[in-house]
Write an enzyme that holds these catalytic residues in place. Structure first.
Site, short mmCIF file in Angstrom:
data_model
loop_
_atom_site.label_atom_id
_atom_site.label_comp_id
_atom_site.label_asym_id
_atom_site.label_seq_id
_atom_site.Cartn_x
_atom_site.Cartn_y
_atom_site.Cartn_z
NE ARG B 63 39.85 49.18 35.15
CZ ARG B 63 39.64 49.19 33.66
NH1 ARG B 63 38.30 48.90 33.34
NH2 ARG B 63 40.35 49.52 32.85
CG ASP B 65 44.21 41.73 38.45
OD1 ASP B 65 43.56 42.39 37.56
OD2 ASP B 65 45.15 41.40 38.25
CE1 TYR B 123 49.01 47.31 42.16
CE2 TYR B 123 49.79 48.63 40.65
CZ TYR B 123 48.82 48.17 40.96
OH TYR B 123 47.72 48.31 40.30
NE ARG B 210 47.93 37.88 39.91
CZ ARG B 210 46.58 37.61 39.43
NH1 ARG B 210 45.74 38.45 39.32
NH2 ARG B 210 46.72 36.39 39.52
#
Lengths: 257, 257
Positions: B63, B65, B123, B210
């Site tokens: 998932r 964000d 990522y 993050r």
């Protein structure tokens, strides 16, 4: 002391009514002038910028249409400021929206005029004809839902290179001045599903690049032939050329002085 | 006959409340499921997709964000359709908004599960610390208004590589399950004013990438030292790590199976 400054500006034209200041509308020039006035401590209203005696006179190399982008629009403006070139740039970028950026500010001679001194411009039009629309740069290319024959487009482009009367490729039907222009480069290049049409010339008529692209696409899809370009030029009739390609695929790449 | 399909999806997450379907909100999964239902001739309401017996069960590898992007999210879905793989892709792209694209559709084994079978994810986080904000890709990077020391960031990253308890880097304070994760790559690279932080691991906690980026930035700006990473990991306390970097700079690059 007032100095003449040369500005190099990048913008995403998506949400603007083009370059040229129009009171009550969002324009690139309008955004820049408002920030410059603020920087110089001038209290100017939106309509003041249209007056010939306005203390902020930002001159662009040309006017881009609504929705057209620029990687390096050149402009000049006479400013009375104690700020250094880089500080002017930084001040402007701090107050400009994030779809406009001043890339460079340099002091120029008093005689530098971004429009009159421009001797050439390069535009690039970006198309994509692969099976899947790219997502991230979607505001900067025009999607073709059928593959197009770029060899035919390149063959047609050859007929258009040179000094010609481009009246058939002029979007302004009331154009009274000469419609003769010199296009010394018109290149069709394919790379990874993208099609880049690069055009260089001394100057362009209203919508000219977009009509050139729209006409090349007619050839690419077989609705016109490369050799038809000759007759279209000779006709001096907008109706003979192809449609005006969408603004979003067009970007001003550079201006020569 | 129903078949299990694997989908590779790109999206600009800017205007979405993340990947996961939430009735009444714009989500990437929601957009995809709605188009799939239409394609299969099913009349489903927004809330139907939340039911365990919904005939359209789209499973994402993870998932993302709100505001996070993906170049290649992987999902699977069992579909009863006569359409070929490419026709499924084309149908979906015709009805999807232009910020979501299905890049590939391939028939997969019945046992393929986009989440359970994922063994790794990459990522990339993009920053920019040059003097002028780039305009055209502005939705896909985070701007730093002061230059940052990437050598310090790279030194800090080395402490974070490996199997660790990343509880200090977990955005969910109620996380009951194990917060041990294996990060086998965490690279800080500079190119033309951009800073790319690439991370690869078997799985990530909520907001983990993050928070890793936000913590590396604290080191880059000298507010933390590279060797502080050891103590932050040991503390197992979210408050010891740096802030959560903005969503817009993050992009899911690939999923390994």
């Amino acid at each position: 002391m007032a100095l003449n400054y040369k500005l190099k500006i990048a913008y995403d034209g998506t949400r603007y009514y083009g370059w040229e200041h129009q009171p009550g509308r969002e324009t690139v020039q309008g955004k820049l002038e408002t920030v410059l006035a603020r920087m110089c401590g001038l209290d100017l209203k939106d309509t003041d910028f249209m007056k010939p005696d306005c203390p902020i006179q930002l001159v662009g190399a040309g006017r881009t249409d609504a929705g057209v982008h620029a990687r390096a629009m050149i402009a000049n403006v006479v400013l009375d400021t104690h700020l250094s070139e880089d500080k002017i740039r930084d001040y402007m970028n701090r107050y400009l929206p994030d779809d406009i950026a001043v890339r460079e500010v340099t002091a120029a001679s008093d005689r530098f005029h971004a429009r009159y001194k421009a001797v050439g411009k390069t535009y690039q039009y970006t198309l994509y004809d692969g099976p899947v629309r790219p997502v991230f740069n979607r505001k900067y290319y025009t999607y073709l839902d059928q593959p197009v024959d770029t060899d035919r487009m390149a063959a047609a482009a050859e007929y258009l290179v040179g000094e010609h009367d481009f009246k058939s490729f002029c979007g302004n039907s009331h154009m009274k001045k000469s419609t003769v222009r010199n296009v010394d480069r018109l290149e069709v290049r394919r790379a990874k599903g993208y099609i880049y049409i690069t055009v260089h010339g001394t100057g362009f008529l209203q919508n000219m690049v977009r009509i050139l692209v729209g006409t090349l696409l007619e050839v690419g899809y077989g609705r016109m032939n490369p050799e038809d370009m000759k007759g279209i030029l000779e006709a001096r009739d907008r109706k003979k050329a192809g449609p005006t390609a969408p603004a979003k695929g067009l970007c001003l790449i550079s201006v020569d002085y």
